[in-house]
Design a protein around this motif. Structure first.
Motif, PDB file in Angstrom:
ATOM      1  N   LEU A 481       0.861  -1.180   0.000  1.00 49.89           N
ATOM      2  CA  LEU A 481       0.000   0.000   0.000  1.00 49.89           C
ATOM      3  C   LEU A 481       0.898   1.230   0.000  1.00 49.89           C
ATOM      4  O   LEU A 481       1.645   1.468   0.954  1.00 49.89           O
ATOM      5  CB  LEU A 481      -0.902   0.011   1.238  1.00 49.89           C
ATOM      6  N   THR A 482       0.847   1.996  -1.067  1.00 48.40           N
ATOM      7  CA  THR A 482       1.684   3.190  -1.168  1.00 48.40           C
ATOM      8  C   THR A 482       0.838   4.420  -0.883  1.00 48.40           C
ATOM      9  O   THR A 482      -0.063   4.766  -1.653  1.00 48.40           O
ATOM     10  CB  THR A 482       2.323   3.305  -2.568  1.00 48.40           C
ATOM     11  N   ILE A 483       1.125   5.045   0.258  1.00 48.84           N
ATOM     12  CA  ILE A 483       0.400   6.249   0.657  1.00 48.84           C
ATOM     13  C   ILE A 483       1.151   7.470   0.141  1.00 48.84           C
ATOM     14  O   ILE A 483       2.336   7.642   0.424  1.00 48.84           O
ATOM     15  CB  ILE A 483       0.271   6.337   2.190  1.00 48.84           C
ATOM     16  N   TYR A 484       0.465   8.302  -0.614  1.00 54.92           N
ATOM     17  CA  TYR A 484       1.061   9.553  -1.074  1.00 54.92           C
ATOM     18  C   TYR A 484       0.763  10.644  -0.055  1.00 54.92           C
ATOM     19  O   TYR A 484      -0.393  10.920   0.263  1.00 54.92           O
ATOM     20  CB  TYR A 484       0.537   9.933  -2.450  1.00 54.92           C
ATOM     21  N   ARG A 485       1.805  11.241   0.445  1.00 57.18           N
ATOM     22  CA  ARG A 485       1.676  12.325   1.412  1.00 57.18           C
ATOM     23  C   ARG A 485       1.949  13.653   0.715  1.00 57.18           C
ATOM     24  O   ARG A 485       3.000  13.845   0.101  1.00 57.18           O
ATOM     25  CB  ARG A 485       2.669  12.136   2.559  1.00 57.18           C
ATOM     26  N   ASP A 510       4.104   1.698   2.267  1.00 54.79           N
ATOM     27  CA  ASP A 510       5.161   2.628   1.864  1.00 54.79           C
ATOM     28  C   ASP A 510       4.578   4.038   1.847  1.00 54.79           C
ATOM     29  O   ASP A 510       3.354   4.209   1.700  1.00 54.79           O
ATOM     30  CB  ASP A 510       5.686   2.246   0.481  1.00 54.79           C
ATOM     31  N   VAL A 511       5.437   5.034   2.011  1.00 56.50           N
ATOM     32  CA  VAL A 511       4.990   6.431   1.985  1.00 56.50           C
ATOM     33  C   VAL A 511       5.842   7.205   0.988  1.00 56.50           C
ATOM     34  O   VAL A 511       7.072   7.115   1.011  1.00 56.50           O
ATOM     35  CB  VAL A 511       5.102   7.091   3.382  1.00 56.50           C
ATOM     36  N   LYS A 512       5.184   7.939   0.103  1.00 56.37           N
ATOM     37  CA  LYS A 512       5.880   8.816  -0.830  1.00 56.37           C
ATOM     38  C   LYS A 512       5.450  10.255  -0.569  1.00 56.37           C
ATOM     39  O   LYS A 512       4.249  10.544  -0.518  1.00 56.37           O
ATOM     40  CB  LYS A 512       5.576   8.426  -2.277  1.00 56.37           C
ATOM     41  N   ILE A 513       6.427  11.136  -0.403  1.00 60.26           N
ATOM     42  CA  ILE A 513       6.148  12.545  -0.122  1.00 60.26           C
ATOM     43  C   ILE A 513       6.318  13.354  -1.399  1.00 60.26           C
ATOM     44  O   ILE A 513       7.357  13.281  -2.066  1.00 60.26           O
ATOM     45  CB  ILE A 513       7.094  13.080   0.970  1.00 60.26           C
TER      46      ILE A 513
END
Length: 658
Positions: A481-485, A510-513
């Protein structure tokens, strides 16, 4: 100590809400030309005081008149009976001073837009109905198929050119219909046949220099409310656009103009000068302040409009403040520090900043003002139902997966860490007291139940990897699960909590800023699978965008919105309950009465309750407005996109008290 502040905050919020309800001004049109927003109904609040000597205009303008470079104020404004008298929230103001407005450059364009916006019709203080603003009034026939909109005689653009019905017709014919600024024609301009469901575009014609007529084939009972949201500026300066649009000067000359503005193509030139026009000094406006220099400057300045069409109740031309100075800030913390140091006259903040703002309130010589919100939650997650990966899409569309994500989180811990305990454990839902409230919805899937979440993930068919650490798809392939921040909009602490809870039930996260501009582009390209957003809807009948997939705007419905806005040429075709929402929306648009509107909005909301496409973890918390103590006329109202956030307070009547 923070707990005590929270309790005090709740008391202040309740008192502010009661005060707002008691002093709410009911100015504007009641559906006829006589109640036109420019008469005695728009009196100041009872607390207003009268100054001993009244100056009809700001000293900086009086000097220009004296020098002969500006016409007298009475020649710059509408005829006396058409001047709009703006109510003040506390007292008659004083001229002068600057509003230091933190911003992040042109990408942060909407904040200053909402603070300075002048819509044809605007929402009243309570947010339940609209009143004339640029318009002075309207008439509507019995079946809501014909609206006459009356303009203010003698009103002028910021360059002194008269504003007339020709500017409305020009905007309709040469900008809206041909999509000059890259937007499909707004939904408010269509009516729907209640039997066939056929959509028909309205006809808009000039009646005389100060009257336009909007005619629908079928009833459109919410046209004015929808206009106030969909297309607030239902007008454009024809005399300006005739000098830059290729339709009038040819493509070669228009491209040369575009390059003067810094653009290499006509498409972006049209979008920016047509849609984000308030950033350009060249473009005349009706706003209280006008851009004076390059938006890319470290200090972007907007200065008072000498032709602004409003006064206070004593006849003083607004705005009170001479200019707005937008100073580039490095990041959110920079804005916070500048505000706590007393360098920002008025600013808006999330509730996450409440504690530190309160700690420095006395030292910084400012006050923290709570604004209520129509948010469904203070923390939330959206799963893109049309995400590109087919396996992820199938997973996200499985209601059991959404329920599992809801059960996996410890809402009490989120409440304590993120909201200081004020945002109680809750599902994303409509708050009590707002239209379409559903009893019991706030408790749906709110138990902290990791075993229940695991059972649901097993039922779906998700497997475990060899190390029994993370879940995989049924075929054994990787599941992430890629969360876009969106930096700096999204709360980093909340995202880390969510990552912990999801990984606690075996879902690798995962987190992408990304910055604001990139987030916007990725959303439109359908490249964001998961994001930490809630929805904020005052009334779905007024503003359906976040709940009804009419265009690309809200992450949960992704490219369903593109399918609708492109009329099926692009995007993903809605199915199931999402398609049912669109059917109900068309029925709502075809409604002949407010009672029918209520029925269809209820049905739309119940579909959201059933499916829980937006997952929430804690109840809504107030928005915060911080005003320096010498800045007056800053009220406590409703913070929502529909009402335009700080713009709802009518900043032209803010002033610095000497």
């Amino acid at each position: 100590m923070a707990k005590k502040w929270v309790l005090c905050f709740m008391v202040v919020l309740m008192a502010a809400s009661l005060l707002a309800a008691c002093t709410s001004n009911n100015s504007g049109s009641n559906g006829n030309k006589g109640n036109n927003g420019a008469n005695a109904e728009q009196s100041p609040s009872p607390a207003a005081t009268v100054k001993a000597e009244i100056a009809p205009e700001a000293p900086m303008l009086a000097e220009l008149v004296k020098a002969g470079t500006l016409k007298p104020v009475e020649e710059r404004m509408p005829v006396k009976e058409d001047i709009m008298i703006e109510p003040v929230f506390e007292e008659i103001g004083q001229y002068g001073g600057e509003w230091n407005f933190p911003w992040n450059g042109p990408d942060d364009k909407w904040g200053i837009s909402m603070a300075t916006e002048e819509a044809m019709f605007r929402f009243k203080e309570d947010g339940t109905s609209v009143e004339p603003n640029v318009a002075k009034g309207y008439d509507v026939n019995a079946d809501a198929t014909e609206y006459k909109i009356y303009l203010r005689q003698g009103m002028k653009w910021s360059d002194g050119v008269p504003f007339t019905a020709d500017d409305v017709i020009f905007y309709w014919e040469h900008m809206l219909i041909p999509e000059t600024f890259g937007k499909a024609l707004y939904d408010c301009y269509y009516s729907v046949n209640p039997v066939t469901g056929e959509k028909t575009r309205a006809e808009i014609v000039k009646v005389d220099d100060y009257t336009v007529k909007v005619t629908f084939k079928d009833p459109s009972v919410l046209f004015l409310e929808r206009l106030a949201i969909d297309n607030k500026w239902f007008f454009a300066p024809a005399h300006y656009y005739k000098t830059i649009l290729p339709e009038f000067i040819g493509e070669e000359a228009a491209l040369a103009k575009a390059k003067e503005y810094g653009f290499e193509d006509l498409k972006n030139f049209g979008i920016w000068t047509g849609y984000y026009y308030w950033l350009y000094p060249q473009r005349p406006t009706l706003r209280a302040w006008v851009a004076k220099n390059d938006m890319n400057s470290d200090r972007f300045i907007m200065e008072r409009n000498p032709y602004y069409f409003k006064t206070d109740s004593e006849g003083q031309q607004l705005p009170y403040m001479d200019r707005i100075v937008l100073t580039k800030m490095q990041d959110k913390s920079h804005k916070l520090l500048e505000t706590m140091a007393g360098h920002v006259e008025v600013g808006s903040f999330d509730f996450t900043d409440y504690t530190v703002l309160k700690e420095n309130e006395a030292k910084g010589n400012y006050r923290v003002i709570p604004w209520s919100t129509p948010n469904w939650s203070s923390t939330g997650v959206q799963l893109n139902q049309t995400t590109e990966d087919p396996k992820l899409r199938a997973l996200f569309q499985d209601i059991r997966f959404r329920e599992a994500l809801s059960l996996a989180a410890d809402r009490k811990e989120i409440s304590e860490i993120i909201t200081n305990g004020l945002g109680e454990a809750s599902q994303a839902s409509i708050q009590k007291g707002l239209p379409n409230y559903q009893e019991g919805w706030s408790n749906q899937w709110t138990a902290y139940d990791t075993d229940g979440a695991a059972k649901l993930l097993d039922e779906i068919g998700l497997k475990w990897d060899a190390a029994h650490k993370y879940r995989t798809f049924a075929d054994g392939s990787d599941l992430t699960l890629t969360i876009y921040r969106e930096d700096p909009s999204d709360n980093e602490k909340f995202i880390e909590l969510i990552r912990k809870y999801y990984e606690g039930v075996g879902l690798k996260t995962d987190v992408k800023i990304v910055d604001q501009g990139s987030f916007f582009d990725l959303k439109y390209a359908n490249k964001i699978p998961v994001t930490v957003k809630t929805v904020s809807v005052l009334n779905v009948a007024f503003r359906p965008d976040e709940l009804v997939p009419l265009r690309v705007i809200t992450p949960w419905f992704g490219h369903y919105g593109l399918y609708t806005s492109s009329q099926g040429k692009e995007g993903v075709k809605p199915e199931g309950d999402v398609a049912k929402i669109l059917e109900d929306w068309d029925k709502l648009k075809a409604a002949k009465t407010k009672e029918e509107v209520q029925k269809w909005t209820d049905d739309i909301i119940k579909l959201h309750q059933k499916n829980q496409w937006v997952i929430g973890y804690t109840a809504p918390t107030p928005g915060l407005v911080v005003a320096r103590n010498d800045v007056r006329n800053v009220p406590s109202l409703i913070a929502s996109d529909e009402t335009r956030y700080i713009g709802h307070a009518h900043p032209a009547q803010f002033f610095i008290k000497k």
